[in-house]
Design an enzyme around this catalytic site. Structure first.
Site, PDB file in Angstrom:
ATOM      1  N   GLY A 120       0.825  -1.201   0.000  1.00 34.29           N
ATOM      2  CA  GLY A 120       0.000   0.000   0.000  1.00 34.29           C
ATOM      3  C   GLY A 120       0.853   1.243   0.000  1.00 34.29           C
ATOM      4  O   GLY A 120       2.020   1.205   0.397  1.00 34.29           O
ATOM      5  N   ASP A 145       9.817  12.848  12.784  1.00 35.21           N
ATOM      6  CA  ASP A 145       8.374  13.063  12.647  1.00 35.21           C
ATOM      7  C   ASP A 145       7.911  14.319  13.374  1.00 35.21           C
ATOM      8  O   ASP A 145       6.745  14.696  13.295  1.00 35.21           O
ATOM      9  CB  ASP A 145       7.576  11.834  13.104  1.00 35.21           C
ATOM     10  N   HIS A 191      -0.387   8.669   6.723  1.00 38.45           N
ATOM     11  CA  HIS A 191       0.412   9.444   5.765  1.00 38.45           C
ATOM     12  C   HIS A 191      -0.457  10.462   5.029  1.00 38.45           C
ATOM     13  O   HIS A 191      -0.047  11.610   4.824  1.00 38.45           O
ATOM     14  CB  HIS A 191       1.061   8.505   4.743  1.00 38.45           C
ATOM     15  N   THR A 228      -3.065  -1.934   7.068  1.00 41.68           N
ATOM     16  CA  THR A 228      -2.450  -1.196   5.963  1.00 41.68           C
ATOM     17  C   THR A 228      -3.174   0.123   5.716  1.00 41.68           C
ATOM     18  O   THR A 228      -2.539   1.181   5.593  1.00 41.68           O
ATOM     19  CB  THR A 228      -2.451  -2.045   4.680  1.00 41.68           C
ATOM     20  N   GLU A 255      -1.639   3.936   6.024  1.00 46.96           N
ATOM     21  CA  GLU A 255      -1.566   4.831   4.862  1.00 46.96           C
ATOM     22  C   GLU A 255      -2.397   6.090   5.058  1.00 46.96           C
ATOM     23  O   GLU A 255      -2.032   7.167   4.587  1.00 46.96           O
ATOM     24  CB  GLU A 255      -2.001   4.087   3.602  1.00 46.96           C
TER      25      GLU A 255
END
Length: 712
Positions: free
Chosen positions: A188, A244, A226, A219, A223
């Site tokens: 992914g 981060d 993000h 997953t 994602e």
């Protein structure tokens, strides 16, 4: 906050042919730099992400999702149930309701956050038509190479073009693994909100149909992190830098794959392998700072997602559907609550949803305990539960839910004991009762109030919330109180002078009526001064219980001010009604934050706001603020409005001292009188509203006076 983030984030997993343990890995820097270079953009990743200001207060944000299934073979054409299971897992992970969140080690349990995001499969497409939120497109591509065909599935020739990426979270499900060579495969990836990505044709997630949708797979959760601006909790370049930008995710120089070593140290600190943004097989949490940043991105550069009603009508209760409904015995046979007595109404031909609110209703009282009785259908095991919409926002929140019972016998009778919150909104609302079977891939173990379970029945009933008999003033509660700076620092009114009493460790409620009180005179005007805390914006207001009925009505409320600075000083000018009840009563001062789903824009005097402080003070309403004095009601001031002069008729010819005070409490002029009739010369005093304060004997009298040079 320095944000050194990877712009195209990929989750990769090692699936070696000889049965080695699966591991995640990522070459995101190289892929990202290639993309940015193709766009003619700088490949400097340090300042790429949007800056987020301030702290975001929990609440719940709804994000509409569309899933594009792009398939070549029948196996790649994944089922609706698999997609729903993925969305359900996303919702659990982003609301801190995932069943494994309790496995977080004590070292990190204090920073676990409820992000407050709710993902729904869109019910309305960009053209305004009804939809399931799932599209299906067959492709000639046998697979999509993430390195060289990163966005090919998003093109019409080979896949499905996105829906408006400003208003929908687009997720493509397709084969991105079967043709991969070597030891690592990508399951992914997602673009972060930088470099012109937001709103573009490539914005969204790509998930592998096989490895990204397994039961319990995270997953999509990873994602989406993000997508909302998070990078990995480890440094992709192998250093111990804080890449981060968060202080509650310990610096780590490499991903963690296994959770077997509970004391694993990296970069000299305990590794937070439970974080969803690591690669471990036990990721179960986001942190407070991660949640705050994602909320800032959603309400900032991705705010178009919140301005889309694609999750359904923004008004009205959701109406669940069911593919099979009651036909297999999954029904509600009886519901009883006070005067609601809907018996033997169920059956295998009954509708999947019935709104009984017009014909079956009852009254419930704030703070009172009740028992709801429900009889199930002939199929078991089914899940039975109920909600009451206490805040009347036409949604059924988790806090409004009763217990949940799983039936173990046909026609089982179940009871649900609950207490109506003292803060429940008065008036008409609804109760929802559901009896459903949790099929594979459907939300479980907690029944969702709106989800379209394949089997089962839903019934709505009418509820009217009534006020309890007054037994004293309501005492608001608060889960976070003053801890974040939402406090009252000072209150001043008459002889009340409670200064510098606030702090982030102060109680959320103070009853100061015995130690801080003052006397107010009928018909007189006063100014209340309140200083707020360090957090802003907060709502500040006050009430005086003028009729002494131990409730604070709207008519007894002063104005409301929303703070815009830390430690802000606010003033509230009010007049004591001429018909206020004489004697002792209370004033309530509140400084609270209006979180999502809480009463707004007008602060409620009793509601349990999550953040803030409440203080009660003693007030004595009188016609006289002294002893052995005069009746101030005999004081006359005319004309009012006045021009250059005003005449006073005093209660007696005893010596009197007169002050003219402006709205900031400053004395503008003083006068004396030794007669009962006195004319005051106001020439040269600016137009405006003032207060005449007169001391005669032991009596203090006040009157509001308006000066208008044009008056006669």
């Amino acid at each position: 906050m320095i944000r050194n983030l990877i712009l195209l984030a990929t989750a990769c997993i090692s699936l070696l042919a000889h049965g080695q343990t699966a591991q995640r890995d990522c070459a995101a820097h190289a892929i990202t730099e290639q993309y940015l270079a193709q766009q003619g953009l700088s490949t400097d990743l340090l300042a790429a992400l949007p800056h987020v200001n301030g702290r975001f207060r929990g609440g719940s944000y709804t994000v509409p999702v569309v899933v594009h299934v792009v398939y070549n073979t029948a196996a790649e054409n994944v089922s609706d149930a698999a997609i729903m299971a993925m969305v359900n897992q996303m919702n659990q992970d982003y609301s801190e309701t995932n069943s494994d969140v309790g496995t977080v080690r004590p070292a990190f349990s204090g920073v676990v956050a409820n992000v407050g995001f709710n993902f729904c499969l869109a019910q309305i497409d960009p053209s305004g038509n009804a939809t399931t939120g799932i599209t299906r497109t067959q492709t000639s591509q046998t697979w999509f190479d993430p390195d060289s065909e990163t966005n090919l599935m998003k093109e019409a020739q080979y896949g499905k073009t996105p829906w408006n990426t400003n208003q929908y979270l687009n997720i493509w499900v397709c084969d991105i693994t079967s043709g991969a060579a070597g030891g690592f495969i990508t399951v992914g990836y997602a673009y972060l909100p930088v470099g012109g990505v937001v709103g573009s044709g490539i914005d969204g997630l790509v998930i592998d149909y096989n490895y990204g949708l397994n039961a319990g797979d995270r997953t999509a959760t990873h994602e989406i992190g993000h997508y909302f601006g998070l990078q990995h909790t480890f440094d992709d370049d192998g250093s111990c830098n804080n890449t981060d930008g968060f202080t509650d995710t310990p610096n780590t120089n490499s991903p963690t794959y296994s959770c077997s070593n509970t004391t694993l140290m990296k970069c000299g600190v305990l590794t937070q392998y439970e974080n969803f943004m690591d690669y471990s097989n036990c990721s179960v949490m986001f942190t407070d700072q991660q949640a705050n940043y994602m909320a800032g991105v959603l309400t900032g550069v991705r705010s178009g997602l919140l301005n889309n009603s694609a999750c359904g009508s923004t008004s009205g209760y959701c109406i669940p559907t069911a593919a099979t409904g009651t036909s297999d015995g999954d029904f509600i046979n009886s519901v009883q609550l006070v005067t609601i007595n809907n018996l033997n109404s169920g059956g295998t031909t009954a509708p999947a949803y019935t709104n009984f609110s017009a014909s079956h209703s009852t009254d419930l009282t704030q703070g009172t305990q009740y028992t709801l009785t429900v009889q199930g259908g002939t199929y078991q095991p089914d899940h039975y539960t109920a909600w009451i919409d206490y805040d009347q926002d036409e949604t059924f929140e988790t806090s409004e839910k009763m217990t949940e019972v799983t039936s173990s016998a046909a026609n089982q009778t179940m009871t649900f004991t609950f207490t109506v919150p003292a803060s429940a909104t008065l008036g008409g609302t609804r109760m929802r009762v559901r009896g459903v079977f949790h099929n594979t891939g459907e939300p479980t173990p907690n029944t969702d109030p709106c989800f379209a379970y394949a089997y089962g029945e839903t019934e709505d009933y009418g509820i009217t919330i009534q006020s309890a008999t007054a037994t004293g003033y309501c005492i608001p509660t608060s889960t976070s109180g003053t801890t974040d700076g939402d406090f009252i620092n000072s209150v001043q009114l008459g002889s009340i002078n409670n200064v510098n009493s606030g702090a982030s460790a102060a109680p959320f409620y103070y009853d100061l009526s015995a130690t801080h009180n003052t006397t107010l005179v009928l018909g007189s005007q006063y100014t209340l001064t309140v200083q707020g805390g360090t957090y802003q914006p907060d709502h500040f207001t006050a009430w005086i219980d003028f009729d002494q009925d131990e409730t604070y009505e709207v008519s007894e409320k002063m104005s409301e001010i929303v703070s815009s600075a830390a430690d802000q000083i606010m003033t509230f000018v009010f007049t004591v009604p001429a018909n206020a009840t004489i004697g002792a009563t209370r004033m309530r001062v509140r400084g609270v934050f209006h979180d999502t789903g809480e009463p707004t824009p007008n602060t409620d005097p009793c509601y349990a706001y999550t953040y803030g402080e409440t203080e009660d003070y003693g007030i004595v309403i009188d016609v006289n603020t002294g002893v052995n004095g005069f009746d101030p009601r005999s004081l006359q001031v005319f004309p009012n409005p006045a021009g250059s002069t005003v005449q006073l008729i005093l209660p007696s010819d005893q010596f009197a001292f007169v002050e003219l005070v402006d709205m900031q409490g400053r004395t503008v002029a003083t006068f004396t009188s030794d007669t009962s009739v006195r004319t005051l010369d106001l020439l040269g005093i600016s137009d405006g509203t003032y207060v005449l304060r007169i001391l005669q004997g032991e009596t203090v009298m006040t009157r509001s006076l308006v000066l208008n040079s044009g008056a006669h």
